[in-house]
Motif scaffolding. Structure first.
Motif, PDB file in Angstrom:
ATOM      1  N   ASP B 147      -2.635   1.613  13.870  1.00 61.77           N
ATOM      2  CA  ASP B 147      -2.417   0.813  12.670  1.00 61.77           C
ATOM      3  C   ASP B 147      -0.948   0.765  12.247  1.00 61.77           C
ATOM      4  O   ASP B 147      -0.326  -0.265  12.300  1.00 61.77           O
ATOM      5  CB  ASP B 147      -3.272   1.304  11.509  1.00 61.77           C
ATOM      6  CG  ASP B 147      -3.051   0.416  10.292  1.00 61.77           C
ATOM      7  OD1 ASP B 147      -3.055  -0.805  10.471  1.00 61.77           O
ATOM      8  OD2 ASP B 147      -2.850   0.940   9.177  1.00 61.77           O
ATOM      9  N   ARG B 148      -0.434   1.903  11.820  1.00 63.30           N
ATOM     10  CA  ARG B 148       0.966   1.918  11.403  1.00 63.30           C
ATOM     11  C   ARG B 148       1.815   2.214  12.628  1.00 63.30           C
ATOM     12  O   ARG B 148       1.873   3.338  13.098  1.00 63.30           O
ATOM     13  CB  ARG B 148       1.176   3.012  10.362  1.00 63.30           C
ATOM     14  CG  ARG B 148       0.078   3.009   9.297  1.00 63.30           C
ATOM     15  CD  ARG B 148       0.637   2.922   7.934  1.00 63.30           C
ATOM     16  NE  ARG B 148      -0.410   2.922   6.926  1.00 63.30           N
ATOM     17  CZ  ARG B 148      -0.366   3.689   5.831  1.00 63.30           C
ATOM     18  NH1 ARG B 148       0.627   4.520   5.648  1.00 63.30           N
ATOM     19  NH2 ARG B 148      -1.315   3.599   4.926  1.00 63.30           N
ATOM     20  N   GLY B 159      -1.768  -1.242  17.641  1.00 64.56           N
ATOM     21  CA  GLY B 159      -1.343  -1.848  16.379  1.00 64.56           C
ATOM     22  C   GLY B 159      -2.188  -3.055  16.033  1.00 64.56           C
ATOM     23  O   GLY B 159      -3.162  -3.389  16.704  1.00 64.56           O
ATOM     24  N   ASN B 162       0.002  -7.913  12.144  1.00 62.88           N
ATOM     25  CA  ASN B 162       0.043  -8.256  10.724  1.00 62.88           C
ATOM     26  C   ASN B 162       0.769  -9.566  10.476  1.00 62.88           C
ATOM     27  O   ASN B 162       0.400 -10.338   9.600  1.00 62.88           O
ATOM     28  CB  ASN B 162       0.726  -7.126   9.945  1.00 62.88           C
ATOM     29  CG  ASN B 162      -0.143  -5.901   9.864  1.00 62.88           C
ATOM     30  OD1 ASN B 162      -1.119  -5.869   9.124  1.00 62.88           O
ATOM     31  ND2 ASN B 162       0.176  -4.884  10.658  1.00 62.88           N
ATOM     32  N   ILE B 192       3.887  -2.535   8.057  1.00 57.02           N
ATOM     33  CA  ILE B 192       2.775  -3.491   8.063  1.00 57.02           C
ATOM     34  C   ILE B 192       2.922  -4.514   6.935  1.00 57.02           C
ATOM     35  O   ILE B 192       2.621  -5.682   7.102  1.00 57.02           O
ATOM     36  CB  ILE B 192       1.410  -2.787   7.930  1.00 57.02           C
ATOM     37  CG1 ILE B 192       1.339  -1.921   6.678  1.00 57.02           C
ATOM     38  CG2 ILE B 192       1.104  -1.955   9.164  1.00 57.02           C
ATOM     39  CD1 ILE B 192      -0.062  -1.375   6.403  1.00 57.02           C
ATOM     40  N   HIS B 193       3.412  -4.068   5.801  1.00 58.63           N
ATOM     41  CA  HIS B 193       3.550  -5.018   4.696  1.00 58.63           C
ATOM     42  C   HIS B 193       4.779  -5.908   4.847  1.00 58.63           C
ATOM     43  O   HIS B 193       4.765  -7.066   4.443  1.00 58.63           O
ATOM     44  CB  HIS B 193       3.546  -4.265   3.369  1.00 58.63           C
ATOM     45  CG  HIS B 193       2.208  -3.704   3.033  1.00 58.63           C
ATOM     46  ND1 HIS B 193       1.975  -2.369   2.850  1.00 58.63           N
ATOM     47  CD2 HIS B 193       0.994  -4.310   2.918  1.00 58.63           C
ATOM     48  CE1 HIS B 193       0.687  -2.169   2.623  1.00 58.63           C
ATOM     49  NE2 HIS B 193       0.077  -3.333   2.650  1.00 58.63           N
ATOM     50  N   GLU B 195       5.712  -6.969   7.708  1.00 55.04           N
ATOM     51  CA  GLU B 195       5.263  -7.962   8.675  1.00 55.04           C
ATOM     52  C   GLU B 195       4.408  -9.037   8.015  1.00 55.04           C
ATOM     53  O   GLU B 195       4.502 -10.216   8.329  1.00 55.04           O
ATOM     54  CB  GLU B 195       4.448  -7.290   9.786  1.00 55.04           C
ATOM     55  CG  GLU B 195       5.290  -6.490  10.758  1.00 55.04           C
ATOM     56  CD  GLU B 195       6.253  -7.379  11.511  1.00 55.04           C
ATOM     57  OE1 GLU B 195       5.805  -8.385  12.072  1.00 55.04           O
ATOM     58  OE2 GLU B 195       7.470  -7.056  11.518  1.00 55.04           O
ATOM     59  N   ARG B 196       3.565  -8.580   7.097  1.00 60.86           N
ATOM     60  CA  ARG B 196       2.715  -9.561   6.414  1.00 60.86           C
ATOM     61  C   ARG B 196       3.572 -10.538   5.627  1.00 60.86           C
ATOM     62  O   ARG B 196       3.326 -11.732   5.605  1.00 60.86           O
ATOM     63  CB  ARG B 196       1.717  -8.849   5.496  1.00 60.86           C
ATOM     64  CG  ARG B 196       0.622  -8.160   6.297  1.00 60.86           C
ATOM     65  CD  ARG B 196      -0.372  -7.376   5.473  1.00 60.86           C
ATOM     66  NE  ARG B 196      -1.022  -6.390   6.356  1.00 60.86           N
ATOM     67  CZ  ARG B 196      -1.903  -5.472   5.964  1.00 60.86           C
ATOM     68  NH1 ARG B 196      -2.265  -5.403   4.682  1.00 60.86           N
ATOM     69  NH2 ARG B 196      -2.424  -4.634   6.825  1.00 60.86           N
ATOM     70  N   GLN B 294      -9.495  -7.165  10.313  1.00 61.98           N
ATOM     71  CA  GLN B 294      -8.561  -6.290  11.024  1.00 61.98           C
ATOM     72  C   GLN B 294      -9.208  -5.553  12.184  1.00 61.98           C
ATOM     73  O   GLN B 294      -8.580  -4.749  12.834  1.00 61.98           O
ATOM     74  CB  GLN B 294      -7.958  -5.274  10.056  1.00 61.98           C
ATOM     75  CG  GLN B 294      -6.773  -5.810   9.296  1.00 61.98           C
ATOM     76  CD  GLN B 294      -6.038  -4.693   8.579  1.00 61.98           C
ATOM     77  OE1 GLN B 294      -5.089  -4.140   9.076  1.00 61.98           O
ATOM     78  NE2 GLN B 294      -6.508  -4.355   7.393  1.00 61.98           N
TER      79      GLN B 294
END
Lengths: 337, 337
Positions: B147-148, B159, B162, B192-193, B195-196, B294
């Motif tokens: 994930d991270r 991963g 995102n 991740i944020h 990237e979002r 996800q």
DNA sequence: AAGAATAATGTAAACGTTTACATTGTTCAA
DNA sequence: TTGAACAATGTAAACGTTTACATTATTCTT
């Protein structure tokens, strides 16, 4: 990589003394303690818990068995457990039963082999607690049951007063003026759901409210079409329309909320609704869901504490059962006016 | 209680042979195998995993570190991990970092001491991955990040895309006719944020949509009053009213939904809304929340498989990164008409 | 029928601690 | 100044497996 031997070598002390330092034995002088600690820092010594466990018979591991990790109720219980366990320097190892007796037994088997010091267990609907207790007992592994409790005497349990919770929820609906309250029941093979049903029935009886075993108890079958028909019929009944719903869980309450919306019945105006569990999303939905708080994290902490107490005490502690009391959480979904 | 020795005694065989039977060594004849198994049944023999681990150097335990267990995203990942781990006869031991670097380090420390065979890790916002890798490497413990993820080469990672997820979400809103889409960002210290946010900005740019760094990016401060004012101002802007919202997570989307309701802005008529994560409640709220799936459980399975592969292969496997692709889930909250 | 190859089993040390017991060193009372 | 009491350290076996190496039994080849 570095072991107690290496420390012994560079300090010139014996294995026993080194070991004593790490076990905080009072039998070692301040001076040597410091020498040892300094050396262990230098070598980046990591005690081998396996070796320690093997020799001492204490693994410092607590095994947890729950039905479902993705159920937020259980994950917050585990939160509580982990907190207390960590404070006491225990690791936790988790297994899910997925409500299957076989998986549960497998997990216990694996815990026995992993030499866990104790077990925290919320058993499946099919479990016969006695067997589990016997099995663990014969290996001298203490167990504390949580949430899903049973009738056996002489076991350690942290339970929740589902009866009272259901009673409070139903009573609240009655107080809000509901005349015909139905109950969406859970799996009645499980004690907790039986209790919730009992509490619901008791409240109705105490207040002389309408109750009919046939129509007041609704089993969802998770077929949206069929369910919405059932609910619709009940709410539109000409004689005795449903005006209050007590759902056995927040998730099923949400599900009901959807159905009501679809058949254009307004919550809380036409029908008042209350759930059970105070799940994290219950304050975020529209309308905000009234519910019963189950004090999950507290339950986790309590069960961990109970187990740790047993593990730490030399003499036998007489088993006890503790029952947590529910808290009524009033939000929008059940309020009149 | 019964050990390999007891079996040896009653069968008249040597320790080595007994051990070979349980390790499924091909070096033992069928006949003796059966004799041993029968005897072990009789004694209810439970292999002592601690002893086995100590001698063999393999504990058959996988350590998992996640930020928060009660986050449904992580608990379903763990579901996936557990499934694969169990199939391969591994136990899992779980530690939460609660987004604290110190707790994370402590967990790793404890894993090293518990001699876990491998680690699955989703690190905190403050983590410097390199340090962790070095530490585990020096103890020969392989690690798979999930994930991270991070930028370092030569590490094993699973991963999630995102960027693409955010792009799809934003694109979908554009396709639904939104002219002014804002983004509720998460913690921008986390990759991740970031990237979002990037995906969101890219989509707007690709389609030539309105974007203003000042007003299009909204940080929630979890003060309902202040937040609802912000949102209200944006939606009621006379020149360029907000008509689409992309929230960095389903939970914040729900939060926004509440605010919009309170200030009487209809979703999806006035404003279209999409979340991120496809959390279990997202299909149960009103209106049903559009979101980005996800593939949590898949992520869990993949990371477990990757780790198991490393553990099972003699030779070094060259590290690889796998990125899961998002799936757009269209429900009611984002649909025009 | 002898030796080679193979299959099955055995021997004993090792993994890294803990701990009962033994030893040494120190202090203190009489 | 002896020895009793206590404090600090050491010795060595033990925890329950695995495994390198050795041995014995069996089968195969020629």
């Amino acid at each position: 990589m570095a072991g107690i031997k290496d420390i012994a070598k560079i300090t010139g002390l014996s294995l026993a003394t080194i070991s004593r330092v790490f076990n905080e034995s009072p039998l070692v002088s301040k001076k040597t303690r410091e020498i040892v600690l300094k050396a262990s820092k230098k070598l980046d010594y990591q005690p081998n818990l396996m070796a320690s466990a093997l020799r001492s018979g204490k693994s410092k591991i607590i095994g947890i068995i729950i039905p479902e990790l993705s159920n937020p109720f259980f994950s917050s219980i585990i939160n509580g457990i982990e907190q207390k366990a960590n404070e006491a320097n225990y690791s936790i190892i988790i297994a899910q039963s997925h409500e299957s007796k076989e998986k549960e037994i497998k997990a216990i088997q694996s815990f026995i082999q992993s030499k866990v010091d104790g077990v925290l267990l919320s058993f499946t609907e099919q479990t016969i607690a006695l067997n589990i207790i016997k099995r663990l007992n014969s290996y001298n592994i203490p167990v504390v049951f949580f949430d899903r409790t049973h009738q056996l005497k002489n076991t350690n349990q942290i339970g929740f007063d589902n009866y009272k919770g259901a009673f409070l929820a139903t009573e609240h609906l009655i107080n809000q003026g509901c005349k015909n309250i139905i109950h969406i029941v859970g799996n009645l093979k499980m004690e907790i759901h039986k209790e919730r049903k009992k509490g619901y029935v008791s409240a109705l009886q105490d207040y002389g409210s309408f109750y009919n075993e046939e129509t007041s108890i609704v089993h969802l079958n998770m077929n949206e079409l069929a369910d919405s028909k059932t609910i619709q019929n009940l709410c539109n009944d000409s004689e005795n329309p449903t005006d209050g719903i007590f759902a056995h869980g927040d998730e099923s309450a949400l599900y009901i909320l959807n159905i009501l919306k679809k058949i254009q019945i307004d919550v809380p105006k036409d029908v008042k609704l209350i759930g059970f569990g105070n799940t994290n999303f219950s304050s975020l939905v529209q309308p905000k869901l009234s519910t019963i708080d189950q004090r999950n994290s507290e339950m986790g902490k309590l069960s961990a504490c109970m187990l740790l107490e047993i593990l730490n005490s030399e003499k036998l502690i007489s088993p006890k059962t503790e029952i947590l009391s529910p808290k009524l959480i009033i939000r929008e979904s059940s309020l009149s006016q």
